[in-house]
Design an enzyme around this catalytic site. Sequence first.
Site, PDB file in Angstrom:
ATOM      1  CG  HIS A 128       0.540   6.096  -0.499  1.00 19.94           C
ATOM      2  ND1 HIS A 128      -0.627   6.324  -1.203  1.00 19.94           N
ATOM      3  CD2 HIS A 128       0.157   5.551   0.684  1.00 19.94           C
ATOM      4  CE1 HIS A 128      -1.656   5.936  -0.466  1.00 19.94           C
ATOM      5  NE2 HIS A 128      -1.206   5.450   0.671  1.00 19.94           N
ATOM      6  CG  HIS A 169      -1.838   1.124   1.342  1.00 16.14           C
ATOM      7  ND1 HIS A 169      -3.128   1.080   0.875  1.00 16.14           N
ATOM      8  CD2 HIS A 169      -1.674   2.377   1.852  1.00 16.14           C
ATOM      9  CE1 HIS A 169      -3.721   2.237   1.093  1.00 16.14           C
ATOM     10  NE2 HIS A 169      -2.855   3.040   1.693  1.00 16.14           N
ATOM     11  CD  GLU A 170       1.949   3.693   3.722  1.00 16.99           C
ATOM     12  OE1 GLU A 170       2.430   4.764   3.308  1.00 16.99           O
ATOM     13  OE2 GLU A 170       0.826   3.627   4.250  1.00 16.99           O
TER      14      GLU A 170
END
Length: 226
Positions: A22, A18-19
């Site tokens: 980003h 997920h990170e």
Amino acid sequence: MLSLISFLIVLSILVLVHEAGHFITAKRLGVRVQKFSFGFGSKLFSVKRGDTEYMISAIPLGGYVKMAGDEPWEKLAGEKWEFLSRSIGDRFKIIFAGPLLNYLLAFLIFSVIFMFGSPTMTTEVGGLMKDYPASKQGLAVGDVVKAVDGKAVKYWEDMTEAIHKHDESAIKLTIARGGKTFDKEITPIVRKTKDIFGAEVRVALIGVTPSQTIEKVKYGFTRSLY
């Protein structure tokens, strides 16, 4: 303990992916990523490459990304490398990239599982529930359901889906028993329940449970992706 460790590993992978979404998108758009940490809490080890400090932290539960100018109380210089100085569209792309990568990871994992094979229950009846139609109307443990209303079924999920969608009328089951195949009609009971959205649905039940007979189901590359 093993279940807890497995849970922590899976959670860490999900959060890291997920990170990473980003991180990758921010880098591509020119937003500075100040920190990319594996884990939370106290820093154990770090190395700096360009504008980013890559860290390993004490609590191994996923991780986090710290971008320049991503806190509302930070003083902004209005530079393009600051997160909150970018357009709403760019910020949306950076934020959305996290869950998008999680969806892509899930898609990839399931595709690989389908290619290598996943254990799937057959339509063999393993048990009969008391006071339900199957036990009252002649089904037996060990029966294998070959078709529901003339439509062939091979796996338990396919069979139960066909039964659940039925109305109160009799269901014609094609049964294999002791080397013979025959048709048997079972009249289900229909229960009212609610789906995940709170809407009322009607589910037909005959009262059977699966056996422990499992088949490993594999698909080719294209079918697995589908």
